[in-house]
Design a protein around this motif. Structure first.
Motif, PDB file in Angstrom:
ATOM      1  N   HIS A  25       0.848  -1.211   0.000  1.00 51.29           N
ATOM      2  CA  HIS A  25       0.000   0.000   0.000  1.00 51.29           C
ATOM      3  C   HIS A  25       0.874   1.248   0.000  1.00 51.29           C
ATOM      4  O   HIS A  25       0.645   2.197  -0.749  1.00 51.29           O
ATOM      5  N   ARG A  26       1.881   1.231   0.884  1.00 46.39           N
ATOM      6  CA  ARG A  26       2.730   2.423   1.022  1.00 46.39           C
ATOM      7  C   ARG A  26       3.551   2.654  -0.243  1.00 46.39           C
ATOM      8  O   ARG A  26       3.698   3.787  -0.704  1.00 46.39           O
ATOM      9  N   ALA A  27       4.107   1.575  -0.806  1.00 48.28           N
ATOM     10  CA  ALA A  27       4.920   1.731  -2.019  1.00 48.28           C
ATOM     11  C   ALA A  27       4.082   2.384  -3.124  1.00 48.28           C
ATOM     12  O   ALA A  27       4.523   3.332  -3.781  1.00 48.28           O
ATOM     13  N   ILE A 309      -0.973  -7.327  16.103  1.00 48.69           N
ATOM     14  CA  ILE A 309      -2.429  -7.104  16.112  1.00 48.69           C
ATOM     15  C   ILE A 309      -3.157  -7.975  15.078  1.00 48.69           C
ATOM     16  O   ILE A 309      -4.208  -8.541  15.364  1.00 48.69           O
ATOM     17  N   ASP A 310      -2.580  -8.115  13.875  1.00 45.52           N
ATOM     18  CA  ASP A 310      -3.281  -8.875  12.835  1.00 45.52           C
ATOM     19  C   ASP A 310      -3.137 -10.388  13.021  1.00 45.52           C
ATOM     20  O   ASP A 310      -3.817 -11.169  12.350  1.00 45.52           O
ATOM     21  N   GLU A 311      -2.232 -10.800  13.914  1.00 41.14           N
ATOM     22  CA  GLU A 311      -1.968 -12.232  14.090  1.00 41.14           C
ATOM     23  C   GLU A 311      -2.774 -12.836  15.237  1.00 41.14           C
ATOM     24  O   GLU A 311      -2.670 -14.048  15.502  1.00 41.14           O
ATOM     25  N   ASN A 336     -12.786  -3.598  15.813  1.00 42.23           N
ATOM     26  CA  ASN A 336     -12.990  -2.641  14.718  1.00 42.23           C
ATOM     27  C   ASN A 336     -12.283  -3.042  13.444  1.00 42.23           C
ATOM     28  O   ASN A 336     -12.084  -2.220  12.553  1.00 42.23           O
ATOM     29  N   LYS A 337     -11.858  -4.280  13.336  1.00 39.51           N
ATOM     30  CA  LYS A 337     -11.171  -4.714  12.107  1.00 39.51           C
ATOM     31  C   LYS A 337     -12.216  -5.133  11.066  1.00 39.51           C
ATOM     32  O   LYS A 337     -13.382  -4.787  11.193  1.00 39.51           O
ATOM     33  N   GLU A 338     -11.806  -5.899  10.050  1.00 38.37           N
ATOM     34  CA  GLU A 338     -12.723  -6.266   8.970  1.00 38.37           C
ATOM     35  C   GLU A 338     -13.994  -6.899   9.534  1.00 38.37           C
ATOM     36  O   GLU A 338     -15.078  -6.778   8.969  1.00 38.37           O
TER      37      GLU A 338
HETATM   38  C1  S3P Z   1      -2.047  -1.530   9.095  1.00 37.60           C
HETATM   39  C2  S3P Z   1      -2.122  -1.243  10.416  1.00 37.60           C
HETATM   40  C3  S3P Z   1      -2.911  -2.023  11.380  1.00 37.60           C
HETATM   41  C4  S3P Z   1      -3.305  -3.372  10.809  1.00 37.60           C
HETATM   42  C5  S3P Z   1      -3.788  -3.288   9.409  1.00 37.60           C
HETATM   43  C6  S3P Z   1      -2.734  -2.675   8.507  1.00 37.60           C
HETATM   44  C7  S3P Z   1      -1.209  -0.668   8.226  1.00 37.60           C
HETATM   45  O1  S3P Z   1      -4.073  -1.298  11.711  1.00 37.60           O
HETATM   46  O2  S3P Z   1      -4.303  -3.963  11.621  1.00 37.60           O
HETATM   47  O3  S3P Z   1      -4.089  -4.585   8.914  1.00 37.60           O
HETATM   48  O4  S3P Z   1      -0.872  -1.081   7.098  1.00 37.60           O
HETATM   49  O5  S3P Z   1      -0.867   0.435   8.658  1.00 37.60           O
HETATM   50  P1  S3P Z   1      -4.041  -0.189  12.892  1.00 37.60           P
HETATM   51  O6  S3P Z   1      -2.850   0.616  12.664  1.00 37.60           O
HETATM   52  O7  S3P Z   1      -5.298   0.591  12.753  1.00 37.60           O
HETATM   53  O8  S3P Z   1      -4.006  -1.000  14.149  1.00 37.60           O
END
Ligand code: S3P
Length: 425
Positions: A25-27, A309-311, A336-338
Motif C-alpha cells: 500500500h505504502r509503495a 495485532i493482525d496475528e 474494529n477490524k474487517e
Molecule cells: C495496518 C495497520 C494495522 C493493521 C492493518 C494494517 C497498516 O491497523 O491492523 O491490517 O498497514 O498500517 P491499525 O494501525 O489501525 O491497528
C-alpha cells in the motif's frame, strides 16, 4: 466459494511468501507522490492493494507491468482531481492513508467502500486531520466521505490509540503541511511509513514513540517489497500445531514492529529458527524454519499488541493446542477490524471444540484441546478469520466446511496453492 479442509499428516517443504500488504500500500501511494517513475518489485496482488493501485491511477498515475512481479508507476501527472469517486473496496489502510494524502490537495473528492468498510470508524483520522485544518463531509464518521482539499498546518498530536494507520495518515498529511507534524502513540505501531519516508528522502525523525515529519518531496527510488509476516503467520502456526511438520518460509519481513508473533510463539516453546537476516529497501528480512512443537500457554498484553495485532486470530488457534491458559488483553481494537475479530474467533473456534471465552478486550483460551470439527465455519467477510479457520481445520478430527473462503483474496490469493504444496494427507 465454500471449501472443505481435511485433517493433515504434516507440512513439509519450503515456500516463498508473497509481498507484504502494508508495505505494498505504502509503495503504491508514496510512488504516486514522487512526480517521477518508481519501479515496484514483488508487490501484493491481494484485492486490498489492488484498490490502492486503482485509486492512484484515478489520481493520474499510469502503470506499466514489466512482468508478473514488477511494475512501474509513472506519477508525472499525479496527483490530480479524480473524475470519479474513489473506491477503497474492503481496505481500511487504503481509506485512512489516502485521507491523509487527499486532505491537503487543491481539489475535492469522495471516498467510498464496501459494506464492511462502510461500518468501520474513521473518526480516528478525521479528528486529528481536522486539527490540521482539513475539511470533510460524512455521516457519523463513516464512508462515504467527501474531502474538500485545503492547505494544512502541522500539529503535535498525542494519539490515544497505537495505530499505524492513524500515524501514517498524519505523516502523509504532514508531508504537505506547513511546519512540522508530530505523532505520539502509547505503544509503537508498525513503522513501515517512517522507514519508507527515510528511504525516499523525506525529512523525518523518530524518538521513542514520537515521529516528526516536515514538509518534504518524496524522491522516486525503486522499491523491492519483502514477504508478509502476517501471511507467513498462518504457515508458521500450521507447522507448529500439525505433528511431523518441518517447513522453511523464505523472504519474510521481520521488522521488529511486526514480529511480535515470533516473540510470543517462542515464549510458548515454539521451535522457530530465524535464518540469513538481510535488508531490502530499508526493511529487515529473513528465512524462517518452523517445526512441530509442544506449545505452552502465555499472556499477551500491552506494548506487544500492536506488534502482532493482525496475528491474534491465528495465535488463538495456536493457543488451543498449548498446554495451560493463554490470556490475550488490551486488544479491544480487534473489534474494529474487517469483522469483530474477538467475537468471530471465539464463536468459530468454539464450534470446532476449543475451550475459549471472550472478554471486552481479548480472549481466554484453555488448552490443550483436541479439535473435533465436523461443522460449518463462517468467515464474516474477513480474510484472516478464513485463513485461521483453515489452519485449525488441518488438525480437526473430522473435516470442516468453510463458507465464502474467497475472502482470502483480500490479502493472500496464493494461500491455497501454497498450502497445497506443503500439506501431506
Ligand atoms: C495496518 C495497520 C494495522 C493493521 C492493518 C494494517 C497498516 O491497523 O491492523 O491490517 O498497514 O498500517 P491499525 O494501525 O489501525 O491497528
Amino acid at each position: 466459494m465454500d471449501i472443505i479442509v481435511n485433517k493433515s499428516k504434516g507440512l513439509n517443504g519450503s515456500i516463498e511468501i508473497p509481498a507484504d500488504k502494508s508495505i505494498t500500500h505504502r509503495a503504491f501511494m508514496f510512488a504516486a507522490l514522487t512526480k517521477g517513475k518508481v519501479k515496484v518489485s514483488n508487490f501484493s496482488k491481494g484485492a486490498d492493494c489492488m484498490s490502492t493501485l486503482k485509486i492512484i491511477q484515478d489520481l493520474g498515475c499510469s502503470i506499466e507491468y514489466l512482468n508478473e512481479k514488477e511494475l512501474i508507476i509513472n506519477a508525472k501527472d499525479a496527483i490530480k482531481k479524480p473524475q470519479i469517486p474513489l473506491d477503497c473496496g474492503n481496505s481500511g489502510t487504503t481509506t485512512r492513508l489516502m485521507m491523509g494524502i487527499l486532505a491537503g490537495q487543491n481539489f475535492n473528492c469522495k471516498l467510498f467502500g464496501d459494506q464492511s468498510l462502510s461500518k468501520r470508524p474513521m473518526k480516528r483520522v478525521i479528528a486529528p486531520l481536522e486539527l490540521m485544518g482539513a475539511k470533510f463531509f460524512h455521516n457519523d464518521y463513516k464512508l462515504p466521505i467527501e474531502i474538500n482539499g485545503t492547505k494544512l498546518n502541522g500539529i503535535d498530536y498525542n494519539s490515544p490509540l497505537a495505530s499505524a494507520q492513524v500515524k501514517s495518515c498524519l505523516l502523509l498529511a504532514g508531508l504537505n503541511a506547513e511546519g512540522k507534524t508530530s505523532f505520539t502513540e502509547p505503544y509503537k505501531s508498525r513503522n513501515h511509513t517512517e522507514l519508507m519516508f527515510e528511504y525516499m528522502g523525506a525529512t523525518i525523525e523518530t524518538s521513542g514513540n514520537k515521529v516528526t515529519v516536515s514538509k518534504s518531496q518524496l524522491k522516486p527510488v525503486d522499491i523491492n517489497i519483502c514477504g508478509d509476516i502476517s501471511s507467513a503467520a498462518f504457515f508458521i502456526v500450521a507447522a507448529l500445531i500439525t505433528p511431523n511438520s518441518d517447513i522453511i518460509i523464505r523472504n519474510v519481513g521481520i521488522n521488529e514492529t511486526r514480529s511480535g508473533i515470533l516473540d510470543i510463539l517462542k515464549s510458548m516453546n515454539a521451535n522457530i529458527e530465524i535464518l540469513d537476516k538481510r535488508i531490502i529497501s530499508n526493511e529487515e528480512i529473513a528465512d524462517i524454519r518452523v517445526k512441530y512443537s509442544e506449545l505452552k500457554g502465555t499472556t499477551i498484553q500491552g506494548a506487544i499488541i500492536p506488534r502482532l495485532i493482525d496475528e491474534i486470530p491465528i495465535i488463538a488457534v495456536a493457543a488451543t493446542q498449548a498446554q495451560g491458559t493463554t490470556i490475550i488483553k488490551d486488544a479491544q481494537d480487534l473489534r474494529n477490524k474487517e469483522a469483530d475479530r474477538i467475537t468471530a474467533v471465539k464463536t468459530e473456534l468454539k464450534k470446532l471444540g476449543a475451550d475459549i471465552e471472550e472478554t471486552p478486550d481479548g480472549l481466554i483460551i484453555n488448552g490443550k484441546k483436541e479439535l473435533f470439527g465436523d461443522c460449518e465455519i463462517e468467515c464474516y467477510h474477513d480474510h484472516r478469520i478464513a485463513m485461521s479457520a483453515y489452519v485449525a481445520g488441518l488438525i480437526c478430527k473430522k473435516p470442516i466446511k468453510i463458507n465464502e473462503f474467497q475472502w482470502v483474496d483480500i490479502s493472500f490469493p496464493e494461500f491455497l496453492n501454497l498450502m497445497n504444496g506443503l500439506i501431506i494427507y
